[in-house]
Write a protein that holds these residues in place. Sequence first.
Motif, mmCIF file in Angstrom:
data_model
loop_
_atom_site.group_PDB
_atom_site.id
_atom_site.type_symbol
_atom_site.label_atom_id
_atom_site.label_comp_id
_atom_site.label_asym_id
_atom_site.label_seq_id
_atom_site.Cartn_x
_atom_site.Cartn_y
_atom_site.Cartn_z
ATOM 1 N N GLN A 195 0.829 -1.212 0.000
ATOM 2 C CA GLN A 195 0.000 0.000 0.000
ATOM 3 C C GLN A 195 0.859 1.256 0.000
ATOM 4 O O GLN A 195 0.558 2.233 -0.690
ATOM 5 C CB GLN A 195 -0.911 0.008 1.229
ATOM 6 C CG GLN A 195 -1.859 1.198 1.294
ATOM 7 C CD GLN A 195 -2.905 1.172 0.195
ATOM 8 O OE1 GLN A 195 -3.867 0.422 0.263
ATOM 9 N NE2 GLN A 195 -2.723 1.975 -0.841
ATOM 10 N N LYS A 196 1.953 1.237 0.764
ATOM 11 C CA LYS A 196 2.849 2.398 0.794
ATOM 12 C C LYS A 196 3.489 2.622 -0.574
ATOM 13 O O LYS A 196 3.601 3.753 -1.050
ATOM 14 C CB LYS A 196 3.923 2.203 1.856
ATOM 15 C CG LYS A 196 4.878 3.384 1.990
ATOM 16 C CD LYS A 196 5.881 3.148 3.110
ATOM 17 C CE LYS A 196 6.842 4.320 3.228
ATOM 18 N NZ LYS A 196 7.835 4.115 4.318
ATOM 19 N N LEU A 197 3.910 1.526 -1.213
ATOM 20 C CA LEU A 197 4.520 1.637 -2.538
ATOM 21 C C LEU A 197 3.541 2.171 -3.585
ATOM 22 O O LEU A 197 3.941 2.816 -4.549
ATOM 23 C CB LEU A 197 5.042 0.271 -2.989
ATOM 24 C CG LEU A 197 6.315 -0.230 -2.316
ATOM 25 C CD1 LEU A 197 6.527 -1.705 -2.621
ATOM 26 C CD2 LEU A 197 7.518 0.586 -2.769
ATOM 27 N N LEU A 198 2.260 1.914 -3.359
ATOM 28 C CA LEU A 198 1.237 2.302 -4.325
ATOM 29 C C LEU A 198 0.554 3.626 -3.984
ATOM 30 O O LEU A 198 -0.418 4.008 -4.640
ATOM 31 C CB LEU A 198 0.176 1.199 -4.432
ATOM 32 C CG LEU A 198 0.649 -0.125 -5.026
ATOM 33 C CD1 LEU A 198 -0.443 -1.185 -4.929
ATOM 34 C CD2 LEU A 198 1.094 0.052 -6.467
ATOM 35 N N THR A 199 1.067 4.316 -2.975
ATOM 36 C CA THR A 199 0.483 5.603 -2.595
ATOM 37 C C THR A 199 1.313 6.741 -3.170
ATOM 38 O O THR A 199 2.522 6.802 -2.975
ATOM 39 C CB THR A 199 0.394 5.750 -1.064
ATOM 40 O OG1 THR A 199 -0.456 4.713 -0.547
ATOM 41 C CG2 THR A 199 -0.195 7.109 -0.685
ATOM 42 N N ILE A 200 0.647 7.617 -3.887
ATOM 43 C CA ILE A 200 1.295 8.784 -4.499
ATOM 44 C C ILE A 200 0.651 10.032 -3.939
ATOM 45 O O ILE A 200 -0.570 10.189 -3.995
ATOM 46 C CB ILE A 200 1.139 8.774 -6.047
ATOM 47 C CG1 ILE A 200 1.769 7.515 -6.645
ATOM 48 C CG2 ILE A 200 1.758 10.028 -6.654
ATOM 49 C CD1 ILE A 200 0.772 6.451 -7.004
ATOM 50 N N ALA A 201 1.452 10.931 -3.399
ATOM 51 C CA ALA A 201 0.965 12.199 -2.870
ATOM 52 C C ALA A 201 1.376 13.327 -3.802
ATOM 53 O O ALA A 201 2.559 13.510 -4.083
ATOM 54 C CB ALA A 201 1.524 12.450 -1.471
ATOM 55 N N VAL A 202 0.398 14.059 -4.308
ATOM 56 C CA VAL A 202 0.660 15.258 -5.108
ATOM 57 C C VAL A 202 0.391 16.444 -4.188
ATOM 58 O O VAL A 202 -0.736 16.648 -3.736
ATOM 59 C CB VAL A 202 -0.246 15.325 -6.351
ATOM 60 C CG1 VAL A 202 0.029 16.607 -7.130
ATOM 61 C CG2 VAL A 202 -0.020 14.102 -7.234
ATOM 62 N N ILE A 203 1.425 17.209 -3.891
ATOM 63 C CA ILE A 203 1.325 18.292 -2.904
ATOM 64 C C ILE A 203 1.165 19.619 -3.623
ATOM 65 O O ILE A 203 2.083 20.101 -4.282
ATOM 66 C CB ILE A 203 2.560 18.304 -1.989
ATOM 67 C CG1 ILE A 203 2.711 16.936 -1.299
ATOM 68 C CG2 ILE A 203 2.458 19.419 -0.954
ATOM 69 C CD1 ILE A 203 4.049 16.729 -0.631
ATOM 70 N N GLY A 204 -0.019 20.203 -3.493
ATOM 71 C CA GLY A 204 -0.330 21.454 -4.160
ATOM 72 C C GLY A 204 -1.409 21.255 -5.201
ATOM 73 O O GLY A 204 -1.221 20.507 -6.161
ATOM 74 N N ALA A 205 -2.568 21.892 -5.009
ATOM 75 C CA ALA A 205 -3.702 21.704 -5.922
ATOM 76 C C ALA A 205 -3.941 22.936 -6.772
ATOM 77 O O ALA A 205 -5.074 23.354 -6.986
ATOM 78 C CB ALA A 205 -4.962 21.334 -5.143
ATOM 79 N N GLY A 206 -2.843 23.529 -7.267
ATOM 80 C CA GLY A 206 -2.953 24.534 -8.303
ATOM 81 C C GLY A 206 -3.157 23.821 -9.624
ATOM 82 O O GLY A 206 -3.405 22.607 -9.669
#
Length: 417
Positions: free
Chosen positions: A157-168
């Motif tokens: 699950q950690k390997l498959l989690t992607i965080a995109v920081i900033g919703a511009g």
Amino acid sequence: MSQSTLRTAIVGSGFTGLFTALYLSHLGYTGQIILIDRSERFVFKPLLFEFLNGQMDANQVWPQYEELLQGSGVTFVQDTVEHIDLAGRKIELASGLHYTYTNLVLAVGSTVGYFGTPGAEEYSFPFRSGLDVLALRQHLRQSLQRASQIEDFQLRQKLLTIAVIGAGPTGVELANTLADFLPNWYAKLGGNPQEIRLVLMNRSQNILSGDVNACLRETAYTALQKHVIPVELLTGAAVTALDSGKVEYTRDRQPAVLEAETMIWTAGTAINPLVKKLPISDEQRDKQGRPFVTPALNLVGYPEVFAGGDCVTLLKPEPALAQVAYQQAKAIARNLVAVSVGEKPKASRIFLRGTLMKLGTQEAAAEIFNKHEVKGRIGHAIRQLTYLEMLPTPVHNLKVTTEWLSEEVFHHAKNLV
């Protein structure tokens, strides 16, 4: 001054810099044109999403300046500018070389803004250049491959989690793009696409807050939820630190942690250090530190210096869009030609054709002249056509591509009648 002694030096070869050089060549500017950039390749940033998912290749989105400038008469210098002496009209390079100029075009753009967030630069991927895309793509492939061979659910699950920081706009477009093609990548490896977790994090409560694309907010919200793996929106989340495999943040005044193997930073930009060092007073800069330019795009106090793009600003700022930089380049080139023959520069006039936003591999939204919203596949075709018309690629390839896209636009539009 004779035409033979004229020299225009252009520092920075993004949209404004490169197109200023190409326009000068096209207009028959008789002075020497020197274009300086530390990279050997031009990056067409609006189409980096297509480069990431393989819809377009490096030659289209990330071409070499040597190819783009062939036959233009422009001298390209790959080097890093370390200092600009505005009073002495001199540019000093890291290699030890220096150039004097009659006119200077300042077009260095902005840099990634980490805002002092601990670990942000070390542990996250930026998304601004071709090299950024290559690094991110390789990392994503490796993470998916590892996940496909791991039985432990928590680690997978950690390997498959992607965080995109900033919703511009970049964050929203990137999240939509990833949500569209990553499930296909993982499925081909034998994995379950439903296990992929894509989280779009934003400090404010709204995506596209304060952005020219805010008119497309509701459309963007809907698109984020339509994918095979809906994008999780984590708004009101102030990122406080990044570390290996985790994002630390506060929400509702409570500290929290998101474990993610992939963290992508799209949270904003900062003033270019070269511009920050220029001997310009705070009164002649905006709150972000960007110098003001006149309506004719001269640097205030330095009429021989022209500037455009998001490294400077007008008293009435224009949005940081490709179409704005493109039009500013044309205005600067015309003014340089005018000045070279003793005429006065004219104020630039920017016409916004609307806004464009990528909502997936084959979907986009186009707000045309802020009046008509077109979305779905037709919006995608309009977006592609608009940007491909601006690409500084060989004429034949561009003609073929735009003809095909024009046919797509009119074919779909005809079916709607």
